[in-house]
Design an enzyme around this catalytic site. Structure first.
Site, PDB file in Angstrom:
ATOM      1  N   PHE A 117      24.909  19.150 -19.368  1.00 43.35           N
ATOM      2  CA  PHE A 117      24.619  18.419 -18.137  1.00 43.35           C
ATOM      3  C   PHE A 117      25.939  17.933 -17.559  1.00 43.35           C
ATOM      4  O   PHE A 117      26.927  17.753 -18.281  1.00 43.35           O
ATOM      5  CB  PHE A 117      23.684  17.233 -18.425  1.00 43.35           C
ATOM      6  CG  PHE A 117      22.334  17.347 -17.743  1.00 43.35           C
ATOM      7  CD1 PHE A 117      21.459  18.353 -18.083  1.00 43.35           C
ATOM      8  CD2 PHE A 117      21.949  16.441 -16.763  1.00 43.35           C
ATOM      9  CE1 PHE A 117      20.218  18.459 -17.450  1.00 43.35           C
ATOM     10  CE2 PHE A 117      20.718  16.533 -16.133  1.00 43.35           C
ATOM     11  CZ  PHE A 117      19.846  17.542 -16.473  1.00 43.35           C
ATOM     12  N   GLN A 231      23.340   7.222  -5.663  1.00 46.52           N
ATOM     13  CA  GLN A 231      23.649   8.588  -6.089  1.00 46.52           C
ATOM     14  C   GLN A 231      23.036   9.638  -5.166  1.00 46.52           C
ATOM     15  O   GLN A 231      21.857   9.560  -4.832  1.00 46.52           O
ATOM     16  CB  GLN A 231      23.116   8.815  -7.502  1.00 46.52           C
ATOM     17  CG  GLN A 231      23.366  10.226  -8.008  1.00 46.52           C
ATOM     18  CD  GLN A 231      23.341  10.295  -9.523  1.00 46.52           C
ATOM     19  OE1 GLN A 231      22.274  10.373 -10.119  1.00 46.52           O
ATOM     20  NE2 GLN A 231      24.502  10.248 -10.141  1.00 46.52           N
ATOM     21  N   HIS A 233      22.376  13.685  -5.082  1.00 40.28           N
ATOM     22  CA  HIS A 233      22.316  14.821  -6.003  1.00 40.28           C
ATOM     23  C   HIS A 233      22.724  16.084  -5.245  1.00 40.28           C
ATOM     24  O   HIS A 233      22.270  16.291  -4.115  1.00 40.28           O
ATOM     25  CB  HIS A 233      20.879  14.956  -6.524  1.00 40.28           C
ATOM     26  CG  HIS A 233      20.758  15.841  -7.729  1.00 40.28           C
ATOM     27  ND1 HIS A 233      21.004  17.197  -7.671  1.00 40.28           N
ATOM     28  CD2 HIS A 233      20.437  15.565  -9.011  1.00 40.28           C
ATOM     29  CE1 HIS A 233      20.821  17.718  -8.882  1.00 40.28           C
ATOM     30  NE2 HIS A 233      20.483  16.751  -9.715  1.00 40.28           N
ATOM     31  N   LEU A 243      14.059  18.337  -5.450  1.00 40.45           N
ATOM     32  CA  LEU A 243      15.190  18.486  -6.358  1.00 40.45           C
ATOM     33  C   LEU A 243      15.156  19.815  -7.108  1.00 40.45           C
ATOM     34  O   LEU A 243      14.120  20.213  -7.627  1.00 40.45           O
ATOM     35  CB  LEU A 243      15.152  17.355  -7.390  1.00 40.45           C
ATOM     36  CG  LEU A 243      16.266  17.408  -8.428  1.00 40.45           C
ATOM     37  CD1 LEU A 243      17.550  16.841  -7.863  1.00 40.45           C
ATOM     38  CD2 LEU A 243      15.884  16.653  -9.680  1.00 40.45           C
ATOM     39  N   GLU A 246      19.637  19.677 -12.298  1.00 34.94           N
ATOM     40  CA  GLU A 246      20.990  19.963 -12.785  1.00 34.94           C
ATOM     41  C   GLU A 246      20.949  20.951 -13.966  1.00 34.94           C
ATOM     42  O   GLU A 246      21.934  21.630 -14.255  1.00 34.94           O
ATOM     43  CB  GLU A 246      21.597  18.636 -13.246  1.00 34.94           C
ATOM     44  CG  GLU A 246      23.040  18.693 -13.601  1.00 34.94           C
ATOM     45  CD  GLU A 246      23.669  17.291 -13.552  1.00 34.94           C
ATOM     46  OE1 GLU A 246      23.408  16.549 -12.592  1.00 34.94           O
ATOM     47  OE2 GLU A 246      24.411  16.970 -14.473  1.00 34.94           O
ATOM     48  N   ARG A 277      27.928  14.166 -10.439  1.00 37.15           N
ATOM     49  CA  ARG A 277      27.212  14.399  -9.178  1.00 37.15           C
ATOM     50  C   ARG A 277      27.961  13.899  -7.951  1.00 37.15           C
ATOM     51  O   ARG A 277      27.869  14.505  -6.887  1.00 37.15           O
ATOM     52  CB  ARG A 277      25.851  13.711  -9.252  1.00 37.15           C
ATOM     53  CG  ARG A 277      24.964  14.389 -10.257  1.00 37.15           C
ATOM     54  CD  ARG A 277      23.669  13.649 -10.459  1.00 37.15           C
ATOM     55  NE  ARG A 277      22.874  14.404 -11.425  1.00 37.15           N
ATOM     56  CZ  ARG A 277      21.715  14.004 -11.907  1.00 37.15           C
ATOM     57  NH1 ARG A 277      21.202  12.843 -11.536  1.00 37.15           N
ATOM     58  NH2 ARG A 277      21.051  14.743 -12.770  1.00 37.15           N
ATOM     59  N   ARG A 380      25.988   7.504 -12.061  1.00 32.20           N
ATOM     60  CA  ARG A 380      25.220   7.777 -13.273  1.00 32.20           C
ATOM     61  C   ARG A 380      25.381   9.226 -13.679  1.00 32.20           C
ATOM     62  O   ARG A 380      25.388  10.115 -12.828  1.00 32.20           O
ATOM     63  CB  ARG A 380      23.738   7.508 -13.020  1.00 32.20           C
ATOM     64  CG  ARG A 380      22.841   7.960 -14.149  1.00 32.20           C
ATOM     65  CD  ARG A 380      21.392   7.633 -13.875  1.00 32.20           C
ATOM     66  NE  ARG A 380      20.766   8.465 -12.883  1.00 32.20           N
ATOM     67  CZ  ARG A 380      20.084   9.602 -13.145  1.00 32.20           C
ATOM     68  NH1 ARG A 380      19.971  10.035 -14.386  1.00 32.20           N
ATOM     69  NH2 ARG A 380      19.512  10.273 -12.177  1.00 32.20           N
TER      70      ARG A 380
HETATM   71  C1  LIG Z   1      12.949  14.477  -8.847  1.00 38.03           C
HETATM   72  C2  LIG Z   1      13.612  13.634  -9.903  1.00 38.03           C
HETATM   73  C3  LIG Z   1      14.068  14.217 -11.080  1.00 38.03           C
HETATM   74  C4  LIG Z   1      14.704  13.449 -12.050  1.00 38.03           C
HETATM   75  N1  LIG Z   1      15.147  14.050 -13.205  1.00 38.03           N
HETATM   76  C5  LIG Z   1      15.719  13.290 -14.181  1.00 38.03           C
HETATM   77  C6  LIG Z   1      16.120  13.873 -15.423  1.00 38.03           C
HETATM   78  O1  LIG Z   1      15.932  15.059 -15.681  1.00 38.03           O
HETATM   79  N2  LIG Z   1      16.693  13.071 -16.343  1.00 38.03           N
HETATM   80  C7  LIG Z   1      16.904  11.725 -16.130  1.00 38.03           C
HETATM   81  O2  LIG Z   1      17.412  11.038 -17.016  1.00 38.03           O
HETATM   82  N3  LIG Z   1      16.511  11.152 -14.959  1.00 38.03           N
HETATM   83  C8  LIG Z   1      15.923  11.896 -13.991  1.00 38.03           C
HETATM   84  N4  LIG Z   1      15.531  11.302 -12.818  1.00 38.03           N
HETATM   85  C9  LIG Z   1      15.615   9.839 -12.698  1.00 38.03           C
HETATM   86  C10 LIG Z   1      14.497   9.202 -13.520  1.00 38.03           C
HETATM   87  O3  LIG Z   1      13.382  10.045 -13.533  1.00 38.03           O
HETATM   88  C11 LIG Z   1      14.068   7.858 -12.963  1.00 38.03           C
HETATM   89  O4  LIG Z   1      15.191   7.042 -12.753  1.00 38.03           O
HETATM   90  C12 LIG Z   1      13.118   7.155 -13.943  1.00 38.03           C
HETATM   91  O5  LIG Z   1      12.044   8.005 -14.265  1.00 38.03           O
HETATM   92  C13 LIG Z   1      12.621   5.853 -13.382  1.00 38.03           C
HETATM   93  O6  LIG Z   1      11.611   5.351 -14.221  1.00 38.03           O
HETATM   94  P1  LIG Z   1      11.033   3.902 -13.999  1.00 38.03           P
HETATM   95  O7  LIG Z   1      10.047   3.663 -15.079  1.00 38.03           O
HETATM   96  O8  LIG Z   1      12.160   2.953 -13.832  1.00 38.03           O
HETATM   97  O9  LIG Z   1      10.306   3.976 -12.571  1.00 38.03           O
HETATM   98  P2  LIG Z   1       9.145   4.942 -11.998  1.00 38.03           P
HETATM   99  O10 LIG Z   1       8.838   6.079 -12.862  1.00 38.03           O
HETATM  100  O11 LIG Z   1       9.525   5.208 -10.594  1.00 38.03           O
HETATM  101  O12 LIG Z   1       7.868   3.988 -12.021  1.00 38.03           O
HETATM  102  C14 LIG Z   1       7.740   2.871 -11.164  1.00 38.03           C
HETATM  103  C15 LIG Z   1       6.392   2.218 -11.398  1.00 38.03           C
HETATM  104  O13 LIG Z   1       6.334   0.992 -10.690  1.00 38.03           O
HETATM  105  C16 LIG Z   1       5.099   0.873 -10.026  1.00 38.03           C
HETATM  106  N5  LIG Z   1       5.294   0.001  -8.855  1.00 38.03           N
HETATM  107  C17 LIG Z   1       6.284   0.063  -7.934  1.00 38.03           C
HETATM  108  N6  LIG Z   1       6.115  -0.912  -7.011  1.00 38.03           N
HETATM  109  C18 LIG Z   1       5.001  -1.590  -7.366  1.00 38.03           C
HETATM  110  C19 LIG Z   1       4.280  -2.693  -6.809  1.00 38.03           C
HETATM  111  N7  LIG Z   1       4.684  -3.315  -5.682  1.00 38.03           N
HETATM  112  N8  LIG Z   1       3.162  -3.120  -7.432  1.00 38.03           N
HETATM  113  C20 LIG Z   1       2.712  -2.507  -8.553  1.00 38.03           C
HETATM  114  N9  LIG Z   1       3.352  -1.452  -9.123  1.00 38.03           N
HETATM  115  C21 LIG Z   1       4.474  -1.018  -8.535  1.00 38.03           C
HETATM  116  C22 LIG Z   1       4.716   2.301  -9.678  1.00 38.03           C
HETATM  117  O14 LIG Z   1       3.320   2.400  -9.510  1.00 38.03           O
HETATM  118  C23 LIG Z   1       5.201   3.050 -10.914  1.00 38.03           C
HETATM  119  O15 LIG Z   1       4.221   3.030 -11.922  1.00 38.03           O
HETATM  120  C24 LIG Z   1      14.886  12.060 -11.834  1.00 38.03           C
HETATM  121  C25 LIG Z   1      14.425  11.471 -10.668  1.00 38.03           C
HETATM  122  C26 LIG Z   1      13.815  12.254  -9.697  1.00 38.03           C
HETATM  123  C27 LIG Z   1      13.401  11.586  -8.422  1.00 38.03           C
END
Ligand SMILES: Cc1cc2nc3c(=O)[nH]c(=O)nc-3n(C[C@H](O)[C@H](O)[C@H](O)COP(=O)(O)OP(=O)(O)OC[C@H]3O[C@@H](n4cnc5c(N)ncnc54)[C@H](O)[C@@H]3O)c2cc1C
Length: 569
Positions: A117, A231, A233, A243, A246, A277, A380
């Site tokens: 990566f 960031q 990408h 997306l 990577e 990135r 990151r």
């Molecule tokens: C397309 C894509 C591919 C990626 N690929 C990778 C990868 O391969 N490897 C890597 O390390 N990272 C990757 N990332 C980054 C990584 O996936 C995210 O940073 C990470 O999954 C975030 O997880 P989280 O639990 O913080 O938030 P999220 O998974 O975004 O979850 C947020 C939660 O909060 C809840 N929520 C939000 N606001 C409210 C509200 N007001 N009231 C109630 N609930 C609320 C939502 O319902 C949801 O359940 C990727 C990101 C994207 C967009």
């Protein structure tokens, strides 16, 4: 209206929220945990992660190297004590997921396979084909169901935090299905609401990534840290922003210009397509500006070439990449390069916390993309984010547990007052307001275009000053937004208005922090201050909510053993 109470309320059902809830449930079976999510947990953005999750798992790798890669990748803005903690705890999280049943891709000898990566010196990214997010989320969601003390409120939208005597005491939430507000009392609140990519127009982020938790904490007096660090990408599909992982470059994919040349040899000959990135995204823009991009209906782009990998490797290791290219562009990467350009992807900044997820408000925690610990600093490294959700999800779940066990239930009237305030703001104000003067969609689009244009990959004083002024005007205009749909049931126009309100706070914090950092570091690239300036800016930005413009302050960076050096690859 429901009056609910849990020892801990976790807001967010993505990787970070679920991991925190499981850690809390495992550590004390008597604890009650409410898990509130505005979407069904399996629809959280985590599900869309493709490439993989980082950890030192092999004899050829070591903790020092993962720390150095992460710190160098961060352009020395990461807190090094947090990075050391993070790196040391990644492997146990991978093994824990293995025990909970995650179907990792494996080597012939059965070991969890690892791929290359960007910015990582060795193959360090564990993966499950190119669908790691789906498998992590599924594994955590299923595991969370083993614990009856985790009570879910799916499709409940948190609108406000309850603070009593200076400490977090719960949340106010809208049950989207019924259209009713309730309060949930809690001894500890964990914000795990993900990123805020939708403040930009061209982004890989799902529609739900609107920075709600960042704005909730900001409104409660918690500073947002390093918000200027956004960031971009390098490989997103023009038009949609979808997306292309990577992992495509990790598996050997190359970037080409319209003359078929691997242009990264001009910008980063040592690492080529496996650079970090921030550098790759800038290189693509420079290549396009030099007139060597392809032209398409959605503007200029470069090519991601996978043809030399062959059909078998693509189908085995990058099946989703092939599927996305076929479905969204009608082309087969076995025969043609994929058009790509840089798009917003991740927010390095967020709610300012320490390694235990604690904020400056007692009982209020943040974790995952919504938080800024910080291990990511100014840039990151891909695949560190999911590991961050796991490692700090566990740490935060445990520290919230310890705090909740020694804390009494809130006894005052703060919950009732917060509920009444939200009733008046949402159902008495927003829903009653005359429609037509201002609309959610118009203000949102203007905000996104300002952010793309002036707070994007390259920035300068004039553009940022302009962005700050325009965002302040949008903030004022939002006061005239009305909601045409007056029904209470599943009113998504209403939730979008609430999300826009949150996003305007987040966008202002990003623009003001960017204006005040007069140097270039990591993803923050100023064309008027092109060098990194350690003498003045080896420090975190803190944005505090204030009347009018945010107030910007600073916090020292923690250096343990890696002294800042020129970032050369
Ligand atoms: C397309 C894509 C591919 C990626 N690929 C990778 C990868 O391969 N490897 C890597 O390390 N990272 C990757 N990332 C980054 C990584 O996936 C995210 O940073 C990470 O999954 C975030 O997880 P989280 O639990 O913080 O938030 P999220 O998974 O975004 O979850 C947020 C939660 O909060 C809840 N929520 C939000 N606001 C409210 C509200 N007001 N009231 C109630 N609930 C609320 C939502 O319902 C949801 O359940 C990727 C990101 C994207 C967009």
């Amino acid at each position: 209206m429901d009056r609910l109470a849990y020892d801990i309320v976790v807001v967010g059902g993505g990787a970070a929220g679920l991991r925190a809830a499981i850690a809390a449930a495992e550590s004390d079976p008597k604890l009650t945990i409410g898990l509130v999510s505005k979407v069904y947990p399996m629809r959280s953005h985590t599900v869309s992660a493709e490439g993989g999750t980082a950890a030192v798992m092999r004899e050829y790798d070591n903790f020092e190297l993962h720390c150095l890669d992460t710190i160098k990748g961060s352009d020395y803005l990461a807190d090094q004590d947090a990075v050391e903690f993070f790196v040391a705890h990644c492997p146990e999280e991978i093994i824990q997921l293995d025990h909970w049943g995650l179907p990792w891709s494996r080597d012939d000898d059965g070991k969890i396979e690892q791929r290359a990566f960007g910015g990582m010196s060795v193959k360090r990214t564990c993966f499950a084909a190119d669908k790691i997010g789906f498998h992590i989320l599924h594994t955590l969601f299923q595991t969370s169901m083993k614990y009856p003390q985790i009570v879910r409120h799916d499709e409940w939208f948190v609108t406000d935090l309850i603070v009593e005597n200076g400490a977090a005491a719960g949340v106010v939430a809208l049950d989207i299905r019924r259209g009713e507000l309730s309060y949930i009392n809690a001894k500890a609140v964990v914000l795990a609401t993900g990123g805020a990519g939708r403040v930009y127009e061209f982004t890989t982020n799902g529609f739900i990534k609107t920075g709600d938790g960042m704005a909730l904490a900001y409104r409660a007096g918690v500073p947002l840290k390093d918000m200027e660090m956004v960031q971009f990408h390098p490989t997103c599909l023009p038009g949609t922003g979808i997306l292309i992982t990577e992992a495509a470059r990790g598996e050997g994919g190359t970037l080409i210009n319209k003359d078929g040349e691997r242009f990264m040899k001009t910008y980063l000959p040592g690492k080529m397509e496996l650079g970090p990135r921030d550098i790759l995204s800038r290189s693509e823009i420079q290549e396009i500006r030099a007139g060597r991009g392809f032209e398409g209906p959605h503007g200029a782009y470069v090519g991601l070439d996978l043809r030399h990998l062959g059909e078998k490797a693509i189908d085995e290791r990058l099946p989703m990449v092939r599927e996305l290219a076929e479905k969204y562009l009608g082309l087969d990467p076995i025969h043609e390069p994929i058009p790509v350009r840089p798009g917003q992807h991740y927010i390095m900044g967020g709610v300012s916390t320490n390694m235990h997820g604690e904020t400056n408000v007692p009982g209020l925690y943040a974790v995952g993309e919504t938080a800024c610990v910080t291990i990511n600093g100014a840039n990151r490294l891909g695949s560190n984010s999911l590991s961050e959700c796991l490692v700090f999800g566990t740490a935060t779940g445990l520290s919230a547990t310890t705090y909740a066990k020694k804390t009494d239930w809130p006894r005052g009237t703060a919950a009732k007052e917060a509920l009444a305030k939200e009733e008046a703001r949402i159902f008495g104000g927003l829903m009653k307001r005359e429609v037509g003067k201002e609309s959610v969609s118009a203000i949102r689009k203007e905000m996104q275009q300002i952010m793309d244009r002036d707070v994007g990959i390259f920035r300068d004083e004039k553009g940022l000053t302009d962005a700050c002024a325009k965002l302040a005007t949008l903030r004022q205009r939002f006061a005239d937004v009305g909601v045409a749909d007056k029904d209470r049931v599943f009113n998504t126009e209403l939730t979008q208005a609430l999300e826009l309100d949150f996003m305007l706070d987040v966008a202002q914090a990003i623009a003001w922090s960017a204006l005040n950092r007069r140097e270039s570091r990591g993803a923050h690239s100023r064309t008027d201050y092109t060098n990194r300036d350690d003498a003045n800016y080896l420090k975190h930005s803190l944005a505090f909510r204030a009347d009018g413009a945010p107030r910007i302050d600073y916090l020292p960076v923690t250096i343990t053993k890696w002294q800042p050096q020129a970032r050369k690859y």
